[in-house]
Every structure is written in structure tokens, then in C-alpha cells.
Write a protein that holds these residues in place. Structure first.
Motif, PDB file in Angstrom:
ATOM      1  N   VAL A  81       0.751  -1.440   0.157  1.00 53.88           N
ATOM      2  CA  VAL A  81       0.134   0.056   0.037  1.00 53.88           C
ATOM      3  C   VAL A  81       0.892   1.204  -0.148  1.00 53.88           C
ATOM      4  N   ILE A  82       2.159   0.970   0.326  1.00 52.05           N
ATOM      5  CA  ILE A  82       2.943   2.614   0.821  1.00 52.05           C
ATOM      6  C   ILE A  82       3.344   2.496  -0.657  1.00 52.05           C
ATOM      7  N   VAL A  83       3.863   1.789  -0.938  1.00 48.27           N
ATOM      8  CA  VAL A  83       4.627   1.555  -2.714  1.00 48.27           C
ATOM      9  C   VAL A  83       3.730   2.182  -3.604  1.00 48.27           C
ATOM     10  N   LEU A  84       2.261   1.535  -3.668  1.00 49.31           N
ATOM     11  CA  LEU A  84       0.990   2.377  -4.636  1.00 49.31           C
ATOM     12  C   LEU A  84       0.888   3.442  -3.647  1.00 49.31           C
ATOM     13  N   SER A  85       0.903   3.668  -2.629  1.00 44.07           N
ATOM     14  CA  SER A  85       1.126   5.657  -2.102  1.00 44.07           C
ATOM     15  C   SER A  85       1.462   6.392  -3.195  1.00 44.07           C
ATOM     16  N   ALA A  86       2.701   6.077  -3.313  1.00 45.92           N
ATOM     17  CA  ALA A  86       3.737   6.980  -4.224  1.00 45.92           C
ATOM     18  C   ALA A  86       3.696   6.738  -5.903  1.00 45.92           C
ATOM     19  N   VAL A  87       3.340   5.531  -6.490  1.00 43.88           N
ATOM     20  CA  VAL A  87       2.717   5.426  -7.633  1.00 43.88           C
ATOM     21  C   VAL A  87       1.870   6.215  -7.987  1.00 43.88           C
ATOM     22  N   ALA A  88       0.506   6.061  -6.940  1.00 40.84           N
ATOM     23  CA  ALA A  88      -0.379   7.065  -6.636  1.00 40.84           C
ATOM     24  C   ALA A  88       0.013   8.988  -6.661  1.00 40.84           C
ATOM     25  N   GLY A  89       1.043   8.623  -6.329  1.00 41.54           N
ATOM     26  CA  GLY A  89       1.130  10.575  -6.131  1.00 41.54           C
ATOM     27  C   GLY A  89       1.613  10.632  -7.262  1.00 41.54           C
ATOM     28  N   ILE A  90       2.894   9.652  -8.058  1.00 39.86           N
ATOM     29  CA  ILE A  90       4.118  10.215  -9.016  1.00 39.86           C
ATOM     30  C   ILE A  90       2.241  10.500 -10.218  1.00 39.86           C
ATOM     31  N   VAL A  91       1.551  10.238 -10.158  1.00 35.81           N
ATOM     32  CA  VAL A  91       0.019   9.629 -11.467  1.00 35.81           C
ATOM     33  C   VAL A  91      -0.293  11.317 -11.008  1.00 35.81           C
ATOM     34  N   LEU A  92       0.011  11.610 -10.118  1.00 34.66           N
ATOM     35  CA  LEU A  92      -1.560  12.280  -9.826  1.00 34.66           C
ATOM     36  C   LEU A  92      -1.116  13.830  -9.992  1.00 34.66           C
ATOM     37  N   PHE A  93       0.174  13.669  -9.631  1.00 38.30           N
ATOM     38  CA  PHE A  93       0.971  15.534 -10.516  1.00 38.30           C
ATOM     39  C   PHE A  93       1.063  15.273 -11.381  1.00 38.30           C
ATOM     40  N   ALA A  94       1.437  14.052 -12.263  1.00 39.09           N
ATOM     41  CA  ALA A  94       1.796  14.205 -13.803  1.00 39.09           C
ATOM     42  C   ALA A  94       0.464  14.193 -14.388  1.00 39.09           C
ATOM     43  N   MET A  95      -0.643  14.281 -14.251  1.00 39.93           N
ATOM     44  CA  MET A  95      -1.887  14.173 -14.504  1.00 39.93           C
ATOM     45  C   MET A  95      -2.134  15.698 -14.327  1.00 39.93           C
ATOM     46  N   GLN A  96      -1.846  16.649 -13.411  1.00 38.29           N
ATOM     47  CA  GLN A  96      -2.012  17.993 -13.109  1.00 38.29           C
ATOM     48  C   GLN A  96      -1.059  18.858 -13.781  1.00 38.29           C
ATOM     49  N   ILE A  97       0.064  17.980 -14.419  1.00 36.35           N
ATOM     50  CA  ILE A  97       1.440  19.017 -14.776  1.00 36.35           C
ATOM     51  C   ILE A  97       0.773  18.904 -16.593  1.00 36.35           C
ATOM     52  N   TRP A  98       0.563  17.728 -16.657  1.00 37.67           N
ATOM     53  CA  TRP A  98       0.003  17.648 -18.574  1.00 37.67           C
ATOM     54  C   TRP A  98      -1.383  16.580 -18.362  1.00 37.67           C
ATOM     55  N   CYS A  99      -1.498  17.480 -17.858  1.00 37.56           N
ATOM     56  CA  CYS A  99      -3.526  16.955 -18.451  1.00 37.56           C
ATOM     57  C   CYS A  99      -4.469  18.234 -17.746  1.00 37.56           C
ATOM     58  N   ASP A 100      -5.257  19.317 -18.944  1.00 32.63           N
ATOM     59  CA  ASP A 100      -5.888  20.638 -18.343  1.00 32.63           C
ATOM     60  C   ASP A 100      -7.220  20.761 -19.304  1.00 32.63           C
ATOM     61  N   THR A 101      -8.094  18.927 -18.878  1.00 29.25           N
ATOM     62  CA  THR A 101      -9.562  19.233 -19.304  1.00 29.25           C
ATOM     63  C   THR A 101     -10.059  18.914 -17.572  1.00 29.25           C
ATOM     64  N   LEU A 102     -11.978  19.454 -17.518  1.00 27.84           N
ATOM     65  CA  LEU A 102     -11.635  19.496 -15.765  1.00 27.84           C
ATOM     66  C   LEU A 102     -12.350  17.720 -16.222  1.00 27.84           C
TER      67      LEU A 102
END
Length: 434
Positions: free
Chosen positions: A74-95
């Protein structure tokens, strides 16, 4: 270095990096500004509530599987989720994509329970207090430094709000590396509990046999901890307080940046990072001060104190909801954090001191889950325009302020009535004996 200290250091490094997110104080400014063609109202009504529902739904799942998979996955997956979260907020721009990102935010937030409980499965019980201090300090240090770094970079025009996300993404990537080298956990509290039978004793070579999966033992322990904990009236009373206070606090911190943006000149709140850093620091001071009290011996006095403090929190929110000065809203938030972490630490300490051994993690998770459930209901009623009232920002904080005032008043009156009844009963007994 001793083995338990190495593990604590590794876990604290992960926790520090996980919370070192300079983008956090300026999320609203970024999403409603540099992110794309989104308005403040869209972010307020269509994005943040989605994150609230995501956290609640996934907390139930994470709460159940963390013990089953023994923490580290769960700890490892939380880090992966954090990476995906911030990557999407950087490179995706739709609602739509931003709402998808909230799914990863939900898991990232819910998985915090694995961070706090992992260490208890890896160290001896006599080390619990010191490693608890380590893990809490790591989280607070990361939040403090993240706010401070954000404020310095924004104030000096070194980075804009969007560029702060690259630092947050980097820290999540590094935290993933740290999580992968965390030692695996051979046992857990319920599904892989250590059995006291001779078959689980150390082998002649000195190697301990790993506990086997047992649904029967897990069910038995869960039922025992649930019944023994919540059948205790002290635990029930303070757990209800804990959940109700947590509900209000999450609602306040989730939408506070919108209030700052509303109050700020030209709707640009530029000092969020510094305010979050100071709020974290004073919140830690409040928690430390509460930890030095012997709360369990004078529970009624501390409940009265907590009730008064809750009413003060309500007054701060009511004032902040009406102010037109940004610094007043900032100061009120800092005071809110300092007072809240004091009273919630008092509540947590009293609950912990009245629990049976090893049940704190379960009770902590259930109380948090109830708090999130109540906060979700509050979000639906207050924020959602379709199913609820769809209140504006200032009106929402009027409701939040009234919520804390009512909470403090109800519990305060309850304590006073109980004291009066106890005195009346004692005086009658004295009269009968004489």
C-alpha cells in the motif's frame, strides 16, 4: 545503527518526501488560473467534491486491505498514485482529466493509514512512543518545508504556480524509490497475527516462523477490539467528539484556499505558502503541548476545555467568512490550526489510554472514516449545487463556523448538566446518610 532505528529513518524519509509538496499551498490558484480554461466555480463545485468522495470510497478499501497485504504494498502504491496525480495535473488540462486525477488523489490520501501503521509491525512495543514521534515529526517537517519553499520561490518570482508541481512530482518519484527498499513485514495485527501457540515459537536456529494467514483469528480479534473499544463509554464519547471535530477540520482546510482567493485583492492570494508553513509549525506546538498533559485523569475538565476551544474555532471561522482583509483570514487560519491540533491531540490521547492493547489503529481508522463520511454529507449539503444548497464561499464558512459553535455548545452543555446532576446526586446521598 540499530535495526529499528534504520527502519524508522527509512520510513520517516518516505514520509518527509511524501509531504514535501510545494505545490499544495497554491493548488486553487493553479487550477483556477494557469491550469486551463477552468473557473473558480468549476474547481470549487466539480473538482474538490469529487476528491472528497474519492477519499471516502477508497479509505474503506485501503483500511481493509492494508492489514491483509501487510502494509508495504500500500505504501508503494501510494507513491505511484502520487506520481500519477502530479503528472496529470502538469500535463492534462481538461475538467474530465482533472476529475480522473482525483481518483489517484483519493488513494494517495487514504493510503496514509499504511504509513502510520507500518512501523508498529516492525518494531518492539517499547519503541512505539519514540517511533510515533519520529513519523509525526517527518510529516510535519515535510509540510513545513514544502510551504516555506513554495513561499520563497513564489515571492522571489523564481517559479510560478505550475512549476512548483515539478518539484512535487520529483519528491514523489524519490519517495517511490525509498518505499521500494523498505523491509517487508512478515506479520500484521489481524490477518497475520503472531500466535501465542508453541508452533509460532522461534526455531532452534533462532529464526522466527512467519505467522500464517488466518481469517478466523482476524475475525475474532476484530470483533474483540470493536466490542471492547466502543462498549467503553469513555472511548465512545471521545471518539464521537474526534469524528465530529475531524469532519469540520477537513471541510475547513479543503476549501480554505478558495476563501483566501475570494478575499485577496485581484483574487490573487500570494502568501499561502508562508501561512501554511506557520500553521503547520503552530499546529505541531499545539499537539506537543497537549501531549504533555495528563488528560485521562481529568477528562471532564478537558472535555469542557475542548468545547470552549471548539466554540472559539467557530468564532474564528465566522469572522473569517465576513472579513475583507486577507491577512485577517490568514491569521484566523493559523490560530485555527494551532487550537485544533491541541484539542484533537487531547481527544486522541484519552481514547488511546482507555483502549485495549493493539486496538488503537482500528479505532483511529474507524473514527477517521466516520469523520470523512460526515464531511462527505456536509459537502453534498453545502457545496453541491444540484443535490444541496450550493452555497458560496463566504456562506460555506458561515456554516463551518456555526458547526463548530454548535459542537462546542452541545458538548459543553452536556458536561455542565452532567456535573450538576452528579452534585445533586451527591448532596442527596449526604442528606440521606445524615
Amino acid at each position: 545503527m540499530k535495526y529499528w532505528l534504520k527502519i524508522s529513518l527509512l520510513l520517516c524519509t518516505f514520509g518527509f518526501l511524501r509531504e514535501l509538496r510545494p505545490s499544495e499551498p497554491y493548488v486553487t490558484e493553479y487550477l483556477a488560473g494557469d491550469y486551463g480554461n477552468l473557473t473558480t466555480e468549476q474547481v470549487y463545485q466539480n473538482v474538490y467534491p469529487f476528491g472528497t468522495y474519492s477519499v471516502l470510497a477508497q479509505l474503506v478499501i485501503v483500511f481493509l486491505i492494508t492489514d491483509l497485504v501487510r502494509y508495504k504494498p500500500v505504501i508503494v502504491l501510494s507513491a505511484v498514485a502520487g506520481i500519477v496525480l502530479f503528472a496529470m495535473q502538469i500535463w492534462c488540462d481538461t475538467l474530465g482529466m482533472l476529475q480522473v486525477a482525483q481518483l489517484f488523489y483519493g488513494f494517495f490520501t487514504a493510503a496514509e493509514v499504511a504509513y502510520y501503521t507500518y512501523i508498529y509491525a516492525k518494531v518492539d512495543k517499547e519503541r512505539y512512543q519514540i517511533v510515533t514521534g519520529h513519523t509525526r515529526a517527518a510529516i510535519l517537517s515535510g509540510k513545513f518545508l514544502g510551504g516555506l519553499v513554495a513561499q520563497v520561490l513564489v515571492s522571489t518570482d523564481t517559479m510560478n504556480y505550475g512549476e512548483l508541481y515539478y518539484i512535487s512530482l520529483t519528491t514523489q518519484i524519490i519517495s517511490l524509490g525509498v518505499s521500494l527498499i523498505l523491509p517487508s513485514v512478515p506479520r500484521s495485527l489481524y490477518f497475520y497475527a503472531t500466535d501465542a501457540s508453541p508452533s509460532s515459537s522461534p526455531t532452534p536456529a533462532g529464526e522466527e516462523i512467519a505467522p500464517q494467514f488466518s481469517m478466523k483469528n482476524a475475525t475474532r480479534l476484530l470483533c474483540y477490539h470493536l466490542v471492547s473499544s466502543y462498549s467503553n463509554p469513555i472511548v465512545l464519547q471521545w471518539s464521537l467528539w474526534w469524528s465530529l471535530a475531524t469532519c469540520g477540520q477537513i471541510q475547513v482546510i479543503s476549501y480554505i484556499q478558495f476563501l483566501w482567493k475570494e478575499v485577496a485583492p485581484q483574487h490573487q492570494s500570494s502568501y499561502n505558502g508562508g501561512v501554511e508553513a506557520v500553521a503547520t509549525l503552530l499546529g505541531a506546538v499545539g499537539a506537543i503541548a497537549a501531549g504533555m498533559l495528563n488528560s485521562n485523569k481529568r477528562r471532564s475538565c478537558y472535555m469542557l476545555c475542548n468545547s470552549i476551544c471548539a466554540a472559539v474555532l467557530g468564532a474564528l471561522l465566522l469572522y473569517a467568512s465576513q472579513t475583507k482583509v486577507l491577512w485577517v483570514a490568514y491569521v484566523n487560519y493559523v490560530l485555527f490550526c494551532a487550537i485544533f491540533f491541541f484539542i484533537i491531540t487531547v481527544a486522541g490521547a484519552i481514547v488511546a489510554e482507555n483502549l485495549v492493547e493493539d486496538s488503537f489503529g482500528l479505532v483511529f481508522g474507524i473514527n477517521t472514516l466516520v469523520g470523512l463520511l460526515l464531511q462527505t454529507i456536509l459537502t453534498i449539503v453545502v457545496v453541491e449545487p444540484g443535490t444541496g444548497f450550493g452555497l458560496g464561499l463566504r456562506d460555506q464558512y458561515l456554516v463551518n463556523g456555526g458547526y463548530f459553535v454548535c459542537l462546542g455548545t452541545i458538548y459543553g452543555l452536556g458536561i455542565l448538566i452532567a456535573k450538576l446532576c452528579a452534585r445533586s446526586s451527591n448532596s442527596k446521598q449526604v442528606h440521606i446518610t445524615t
